[in-house]
Design an enzyme around this catalytic site. Structure first.
Site, short mmCIF file in Angstrom:
data_model
loop_
_atom_site.label_atom_id
_atom_site.label_comp_id
_atom_site.label_asym_id
_atom_site.label_seq_id
_atom_site.Cartn_x
_atom_site.Cartn_y
_atom_site.Cartn_z
N PRO A 12 28.15 7.35 1.27
CA PRO A 12 28.42 8.51 2.12
C PRO A 12 28.72 9.76 1.30
CG PRO A 12 30.07 6.75 2.44
CD PRO A 12 29.31 6.45 1.19
N ASP A 69 36.81 24.09 -9.36
CA ASP A 69 35.81 23.94 -8.30
C ASP A 69 35.21 22.54 -8.32
OD1 ASP A 69 35.87 26.42 -7.09
OD2 ASP A 69 34.35 27.30 -8.42
N GLY A 97 42.43 2.77 7.02
CA GLY A 97 42.15 4.11 6.50
C GLY A 97 41.25 4.93 7.41
N LYS A 122 47.04 22.60 5.24
CA LYS A 122 47.51 23.90 4.75
C LYS A 122 47.42 24.97 5.84
CE LYS A 122 46.27 23.59 -0.17
NZ LYS A 122 45.32 24.13 -1.17
N HIS A 152 41.30 15.00 0.08
CA HIS A 152 40.02 15.69 -0.05
C HIS A 152 40.14 17.08 0.57
CE1 HIS A 152 38.40 11.54 -0.61
NE2 HIS A 152 37.63 12.17 -1.46
N GLY A 175 38.00 2.97 8.22
CA GLY A 175 38.36 1.74 8.93
C GLY A 175 38.76 2.02 10.36
N TRP A 231 42.08 26.37 -2.95
CA TRP A 231 41.99 26.13 -4.40
C TRP A 231 40.54 26.26 -4.85
CZ3 TRP A 231 45.64 21.21 -4.41
CH2 TRP A 231 46.94 21.64 -4.19
N LYS A 260 32.74 2.54 -9.00
CA LYS A 260 31.87 2.40 -7.83
C LYS A 260 30.45 2.01 -8.25
CE LYS A 260 34.48 3.66 -4.21
NZ LYS A 260 34.66 2.84 -3.00
N TYR A 310 36.58 6.73 -11.18
CA TYR A 310 36.19 6.29 -9.83
C TYR A 310 34.68 6.07 -9.78
CZ TYR A 310 35.54 7.13 -4.71
OH TYR A 310 35.20 7.07 -3.37
P1 NAP Z 1 41.53 5.85 2.93
O1 NAP Z 1 41.69 6.52 4.24
O2 NAP Z 1 42.34 6.35 1.78
O3 NAP Z 1 41.82 4.30 3.14
C1 NAP Z 1 41.86 3.45 2.05
C2 NAP Z 1 42.05 2.05 2.57
O4 NAP Z 1 42.08 1.15 1.45
C3 NAP Z 1 43.37 1.85 3.33
O5 NAP Z 1 43.15 0.96 4.39
C4 NAP Z 1 44.27 1.23 2.27
O6 NAP Z 1 45.30 0.44 2.83
C5 NAP Z 1 43.25 0.36 1.54
N1 NAP Z 1 43.69 0.01 0.20
C6 NAP Z 1 43.94 0.85 -0.84
N2 NAP Z 1 44.34 0.15 -1.92
C7 NAP Z 1 44.35 -1.16 -1.55
C8 NAP Z 1 44.69 -2.36 -2.20
N3 NAP Z 1 45.11 -2.38 -3.48
N4 NAP Z 1 44.59 -3.52 -1.52
C9 NAP Z 1 44.19 -3.53 -0.23
N5 NAP Z 1 43.83 -2.43 0.44
C10 NAP Z 1 43.93 -1.24 -0.21
O7 NAP Z 1 40.03 5.84 2.44
P2 NAP Z 1 38.71 6.19 3.26
O8 NAP Z 1 38.50 7.67 3.15
O9 NAP Z 1 38.73 5.51 4.58
O10 NAP Z 1 37.61 5.52 2.33
C11 NAP Z 1 36.90 4.35 2.71
C12 NAP Z 1 35.83 4.10 1.68
O11 NAP Z 1 34.91 5.21 1.66
C13 NAP Z 1 36.34 3.96 0.25
O12 NAP Z 1 35.67 2.92 -0.39
C14 NAP Z 1 36.02 5.31 -0.39
O13 NAP Z 1 35.85 5.19 -1.77
C15 NAP Z 1 34.74 5.68 0.33
N6 NAP Z 1 34.45 7.12 0.40
C16 NAP Z 1 35.37 7.98 0.92
C17 NAP Z 1 35.03 9.33 1.00
C18 NAP Z 1 35.97 10.35 1.62
O14 NAP Z 1 35.62 11.56 1.65
N7 NAP Z 1 37.11 9.96 2.16
C19 NAP Z 1 33.76 9.79 0.56
C20 NAP Z 1 32.86 8.86 0.06
C21 NAP Z 1 33.21 7.52 -0.01
P3 NAP Z 1 46.74 1.11 3.26
O15 NAP Z 1 46.47 1.87 4.54
O16 NAP Z 1 47.63 -0.04 3.48
O17 NAP Z 1 47.13 1.99 2.12
P1 GDP Z 2 34.93 16.36 -4.26
O1 GDP Z 2 34.03 16.75 -3.14
O2 GDP Z 2 34.76 14.94 -4.68
O3 GDP Z 2 34.84 17.31 -5.43
O4 GDP Z 2 36.45 16.42 -3.77
P2 GDP Z 2 37.22 17.28 -2.68
O5 GDP Z 2 36.95 16.77 -1.32
O6 GDP Z 2 38.64 17.27 -3.15
O7 GDP Z 2 36.62 18.76 -2.73
C1 GDP Z 2 36.85 19.58 -3.85
C2 GDP Z 2 36.29 20.96 -3.63
O8 GDP Z 2 37.05 21.67 -2.62
C3 GDP Z 2 36.41 21.80 -4.90
O9 GDP Z 2 35.35 22.75 -4.95
C4 GDP Z 2 37.76 22.49 -4.70
O10 GDP Z 2 37.85 23.69 -5.46
C5 GDP Z 2 37.69 22.80 -3.21
N1 GDP Z 2 39.03 22.98 -2.59
C6 GDP Z 2 39.50 24.14 -2.05
N2 GDP Z 2 40.75 23.97 -1.60
C7 GDP Z 2 41.07 22.67 -1.82
C8 GDP Z 2 42.25 21.89 -1.54
O11 GDP Z 2 43.24 22.37 -1.00
N3 GDP Z 2 42.20 20.58 -1.88
C9 GDP Z 2 41.09 20.00 -2.45
N4 GDP Z 2 41.09 18.70 -2.72
N5 GDP Z 2 39.98 20.72 -2.75
C10 GDP Z 2 39.98 22.04 -2.44
#
Ligand code: NAP
Ligand code: GDP
Length: 332
Positions: free
Chosen positions: A181, A288, A27, A205, A197, A30, A219, A158, A154
């Site tokens: 994070p 929002d 991901g 977009k 996100h 990762g 949005w 967590k 979620y």
């Molecule tokens: P991501 O890009 O969506 O990657 C998710 C990873 O989890 C992928 O490697 C996926 O494998 C694996 N996965 C999902 N379901 C699984 C399952 N059932 N069994 C085994 N592996 C599985 O997520 P990310 O953004 O890197 O997030 C990493 C961590 O950071 C997560 O714990 C998330 O909650 C946390 N986090 C993310 C954000 C953010 O903004 N992205 C913010 C705060 C915290 P595949 O590739 O095979 O699907």
């Molecule tokens: P959050 O930070 O956990 O709430 O999740 P997001 O990363 O999805 O961010 C959501 C915020 O971005 C909200 O305020 C949405 O209204 C705004 N937003 C604006 N355009 C978009 C869009 O195209 N996708 C998403 N996911 N959020 C958007």
């Protein structure tokens, strides 16, 4: 930096080479950790790093989880695997977020203990904090009240990682911890418009609006406030936590409060990166989400006062360029 793990076994101290299993290794985060591991040449210093995807094992399944741990025999785990998505995916799939993440986390943490893994670093998120709270949020506030309704499944799943880590220390003396994070972005993100996100969704977009000569649809009102961390910066910090941070209590990994910005600021930066000149519309009928979740990075700064974050505009430009260059294969 350590390459070997000092162990007190029945026969006295033994040394085991460090084997790090990264769940969710395919991901966004990762891939950034893999990049840093290669850049720093950790494997040529005697360490083994294993990056898993869901194809290697479905971690919602306890048997598959045990089998993959048995196969790789890790000494350390960075646990990233999760069902992950943006606000609009949470609004549609709250129950799935709760059940899948609860199952994955319980399987990984319990199997790590049974496999004698000495350290696990799991990944929480600043969206798990209470909705009604004083600001800035800090590490002591996780369980102080209900999270925002939009992503409660979620958030509670967590939060239970923190409960698990504390109980596992109490009962077994395990030093398993977690990082918290803020919103993350970078190459290899999920750019699916409906599920992603905000930052990757808006990158996709804007790319399409420029290509097709259409308007950019944002949005919500654009007034929400967020802190963003570049995935490569986060990767360096998670590796530091794995090696150096010895607390069970989680640590927020974030840019400073002064770097919080509006969603409109994010839109402007992406528009600039793509040199998009078409109209930008804000759909205020869309949610929002949480207005803000301002997090303090004071604890991080007390450990690493000199850590330098990549400037936001540089990281956004790099991510937009990566998406454009990898459009055919990017997750979308
Ligand atoms: P991501 O890009 O969506 O990657 C998710 C990873 O989890 C992928 O490697 C996926 O494998 C694996 N996965 C999902 N379901 C699984 C399952 N059932 N069994 C085994 N592996 C599985 O997520 P990310 O953004 O890197 O997030 C990493 C961590 O950071 C997560 O714990 C998330 O909650 C946390 N986090 C993310 C954000 C953010 O903004 N992205 C913010 C705060 C915290 P595949 O590739 O095979 O699907
Ligand atoms: P959050 O930070 O956990 O709430 O999740 P997001 O990363 O999805 O961010 C959501 C915020 O971005 C909200 O305020 C949405 O209204 C705004 N937003 C604006 N355009 C978009 C869009 O195209 N996708 C998403 N996911 N959020 C958007």
């Amino acid at each position: 930096m350590f390459m070997f793990l000092q162990m007190e076994g029945k026969t006295g101290p033994t040394r085991r080479p460090m084997r790090v299993l990264v769940t969710g290794g395919s991901g966004l985060v990762g891939k950034a950790i893999e990049f840093v591991v290669r850049e720093e040449k950790y494997e040529s210093k005697g360490e083994t790093w294993i990056f898993l995807s869901s194809k290697d094992a479905d971690l919602t399944n306890a048997v598959e989880t045990r089998e993959i741990f048995k196969k790789h025999q890790p000494t350390h785990v960075i646990h990233l695997a999760a069902m992950v998505g943006g606000l609009f995916m949470h609004l549609r799939k709250n129950l799935d977020f709760w059940r899948k993440n609860l199952a994955i986390n319980d399987n990984v943490l319990q199997t790590a203990h049974e496999s004698d893994v000495v350290k696990v670093v799991s990944c929480l998120s600043t969206c798990i904090f209470p909705d009604v709270t004083p600001y800035p949020i800090d590490e002591t506030m996780i369980h102080n009240g209900p999270p925002h309704d939009s992503n409660s499944g979620y958030a509670y799943a967590k939060r239970m990682v923190d409960v698990h880590n504390r109980a596992c220390f109490q009962q077994h003396g395990r030093r398993y911890t977690a990082v918290i994070p803020t919103n993350i972005f970078g190459p290899y993100d999920n750019f699916n418009i409906e599920d992603a996100h905000v930052l990757p969704a808006l990158i996709h977009k804007t790319y399409k609006a420029k290509r097709d000569g259409t308007s950019l649809e944002v949005w919500g009102s654009g007034k929400g406030l967020r802190q963003f961390i570049f995935s490569v910066d986060l990767a360096r910090l998670i590796i530091w936590v794995l090696r150096e941070y010895d607390e069970i209590e989680p640590i927020i990994l974030s840019v400073g409060e002064e770097d919080e910005m509006t969603i409109k600021d994010v839109v402007d930066e992406i528009v600039k990166a793509f040199n998009f000149t078409g109209p930008v519309n804000y759909d205020t009928n869309k949610s929002d989400g949480q207005l803000k979740k301002t997090a303090s990075n004071a604890k991080l700064r007390s450990y690493l006062p000199n850590f330098t974050f990549t400037p936001f505009h540089t990281a956004v430009k790099e991510t937009c360029d990566w998406f454009a260059a990898n459009y055919d294969t990017a997750r979308k």
